[in-house]
Design a protein around this motif. Structure first.
Motif, PDB file in Angstrom:
ATOM      1  N   UNK A  35       9.527 -17.146   6.165  1.00 52.98           N
ATOM      2  CA  UNK A  35      10.893 -16.915   6.765  1.00 52.98           C
ATOM      3  C   UNK A  35      10.924 -16.958   8.140  1.00 52.98           C
ATOM      4  N   UNK A  36       9.798 -16.431   8.754  1.00 51.61           N
ATOM      5  CA  UNK A  36       9.815 -16.360  10.378  1.00 51.61           C
ATOM      6  C   UNK A  36       9.615 -18.062  10.896  1.00 51.61           C
ATOM      7  N   UNK A  37       8.892 -18.873  10.001  1.00 51.39           N
ATOM      8  CA  UNK A  37       8.678 -20.183  10.321  1.00 51.39           C
ATOM      9  C   UNK A  37       9.943 -20.905  10.386  1.00 51.39           C
ATOM     10  N   UNK A  38      10.692 -20.574   9.230  1.00 51.33           N
ATOM     11  CA  UNK A  38      12.048 -21.169   9.283  1.00 51.33           C
ATOM     12  C   UNK A  38      13.218 -20.864  10.267  1.00 51.33           C
ATOM     13  N   UNK A  39      13.022 -19.602  10.468  1.00 47.90           N
ATOM     14  CA  UNK A  39      13.901 -19.066  11.706  1.00 47.90           C
ATOM     15  C   UNK A  39      13.479 -19.677  13.208  1.00 47.90           C
ATOM     16  N   UNK A  40      12.265 -19.751  13.330  1.00 48.87           N
ATOM     17  CA  UNK A  40      11.590 -20.350  14.379  1.00 48.87           C
ATOM     18  C   UNK A  40      12.219 -21.998  14.529  1.00 48.87           C
ATOM     19  N   UNK A  41      12.239 -22.479  13.458  1.00 54.00           N
ATOM     20  CA  UNK A  41      12.428 -23.881  13.700  1.00 54.00           C
ATOM     21  C   UNK A  41      14.013 -23.909  13.789  1.00 54.00           C
ATOM     22  N   UNK A  42      14.740 -23.080  13.245  1.00 52.45           N
ATOM     23  CA  UNK A  42      16.361 -23.217  13.414  1.00 52.45           C
ATOM     24  C   UNK A  42      16.854 -23.000  14.842  1.00 52.45           C
ATOM     25  N   UNK A  43      16.195 -21.857  15.307  1.00 54.05           N
ATOM     26  CA  UNK A  43      16.519 -21.406  16.652  1.00 54.05           C
ATOM     27  C   UNK A  43      15.934 -22.313  17.437  1.00 54.05           C
ATOM     28  N   UNK A  44      15.032 -23.131  17.376  1.00 52.00           N
ATOM     29  CA  UNK A  44      14.446 -24.303  18.331  1.00 52.00           C
ATOM     30  C   UNK A  44      15.493 -25.349  18.364  1.00 52.00           C
ATOM     31  N   UNK A  45      16.197 -25.566  17.086  1.00 45.95           N
ATOM     32  CA  UNK A  45      17.126 -26.656  17.042  1.00 45.95           C
ATOM     33  C   UNK A  45      18.221 -26.359  18.059  1.00 45.95           C
TER      34      UNK A  45
END
Length: 389
Positions: free
Chosen positions: A112-122
């Motif tokens: 979950x945290x991996x996905x969240x970091x990806x989206x917030x980075x975008x």
């Protein structure tokens, strides 16, 4: 304990053995031969029963990759549930953003945290919230297939919490005033008379440009003064209107007469051009085919704005203009919702609710005492009493 053989993705010819033992789940790709996979599964099951096989962490990363499930999702799920335009968007987002980040990873490694970091980075990189929301949909959709497959217990793309600020849709609204709209329509009549009926249709119905270009004569009820929105043009293809729902909208007297005249003109053009029969489309190109959205927007709409010396707006802002003028005329948000085809009144309120300030002053005034001076007299009496004490 359980050992199962499955083809992943379906119809791919690739056979996997999935092991569920003492709280651990493992997956092993066997190859193209189902019988071999079944034999391996029996051997593993026997060794587990005899206690000869211990699942170590070194085997945990052998689950199917994200790309495999993304392929299944795009092949089976998306075409069945999404419009072609959405399918095209998802394909582009997967290829350019999601697969480079997650494609080769086993789905069991994606957290979950991996996905969240990806989206917030975008978001931080400047991508629009709507685009990032589509990225989230692509990730979640592919991982849902993994959940359905039994490889994942839960989808890590769900319940991510707040990723970005809610967009203020009201700030995107830039409607014309009544006078500005009149100037634009005058510009169409003067410089682009053949496109005036379409411009008036947008201005008097609030329909989307794709919906207007997809109008057919059978959609118009001249006697009942209504138009049924049954389809839309999107990226060169015909599909259902947004939200997948048809709707019937009212037609003003002025628009009714203009479209009647347009239909009569079409009959004359049909004879002069030898078309054989009147084209089904209401709005046509010079050769009798449906208009191209981008061509009309760039070659007609923007030029009409320039000729009228008005501030440049989007075609979609004519829809906002229609709604704002209805509200200023005292129409209810419920009526505006029905005309525009919003799936919920909350959408209409979010977009146009700020256009009705002070609209309920008469309502709150009715809460006052029938004797308008009663409060003033009572306050005066109270002040005298205090002064005498």
């Amino acid at each position: 304990m359980g050992v199962k053989v499955r083809e992943k993705p379906k119809n791919s010819g690739n056979w996997w053995v999935f092991i569920d033992h003492q709280g651990r789940r493992k997956a092993k790709k066997i190859g193209k031969d189902k019988r071999t996979a079944m034999a391996v599964a029996k051997q593993i099951e026997a060794r587990l029963i005899l206690g000869e096989l211990h699942l170590s962490k070194e085997h945990e990363n052998q689950a199917p990759s994200f790309e495999e499930y993304a392929t299944t999702w795009m092949t089976l799920n998306v075409p069945a549930t999404c419009k072609p335009s959405t399918e095209k968007d998802y394909r582009s987002i997967l290829d350019n953003h999601v697969l480079p980040a997650f494609g080769k990873k086993p789905v069991t490694e994606i957290k979950r945290m991996m996905i969240k970091k990806f989206l917030m980075g975008k978001i931080k990189s400047g991508f629009a919230a709507s685009t990032v929301s589509h990225m989230k949909s692509c990730i979640g959709g592919a991982l849902n297939v993994a959940v359905d497959d039994g490889v994942l217990m839960a989808n890590p793309a769900h319940r991510l919490g707040k990723i970005f600020k809610k967009r203020n849709v009201q700030s995107d609204i830039k409607p014309y005033s009544r006078d500005e709209l009149a100037s634009l329509l005058d510009s169409f009549q003067t410089h682009f008379p053949g496109h005036y009926p379409q411009a008036l249709t947008l201005a008097r119905t609030g329909m989307r440009l794709g919906e207007a270009l997809a109008l057919q004569w059978d959609d118009i009820d001249f006697e009942g003064r209504s138009i049924t929105i049954q389809r839309t043009f999107s990226r060169g293809k015909i599909g259902l209107p947004k939200n997948g729902k048809r709707r019937r909208i009212d037609m003003s007297k002025q628009l009714t007469q203009v479209l009647k005249d347009t239909k009569h003109q079409r009959k004359i053009e049909t004879i002069n051009n030898g078309w054989g029969k009147v084209p089904e489309w209401v709005f046509l190109s010079n050769n009798g085919t449906a208009l191209d959205i981008n061509h009309w927007r760039k070659r007609v709409f923007y030029k009409a704005i320039a000729k009228a010396e008005l501030r440049k707006i989007r075609v979609h802002d004519i829809r906002h203009t229609y709604a704002s003028l209805l509200i200023q005329a005292g129409e209810s948000l419920a009526y505006v919702r029905d005309q525009l085809g919003h799936h919920s009144i909350s959408v209409t309120v979010d977009i146009y609710g700020h256009l009705t300030p002070g609209g309920n002053k008469d309502a709150v005034d009715r809460l006052d005492d029938l004797d308008g001076d009663a409060t003033i007299r009572n306050l005066s009496a109270t002040n005298k009493k205090r002064a005498s004490q």
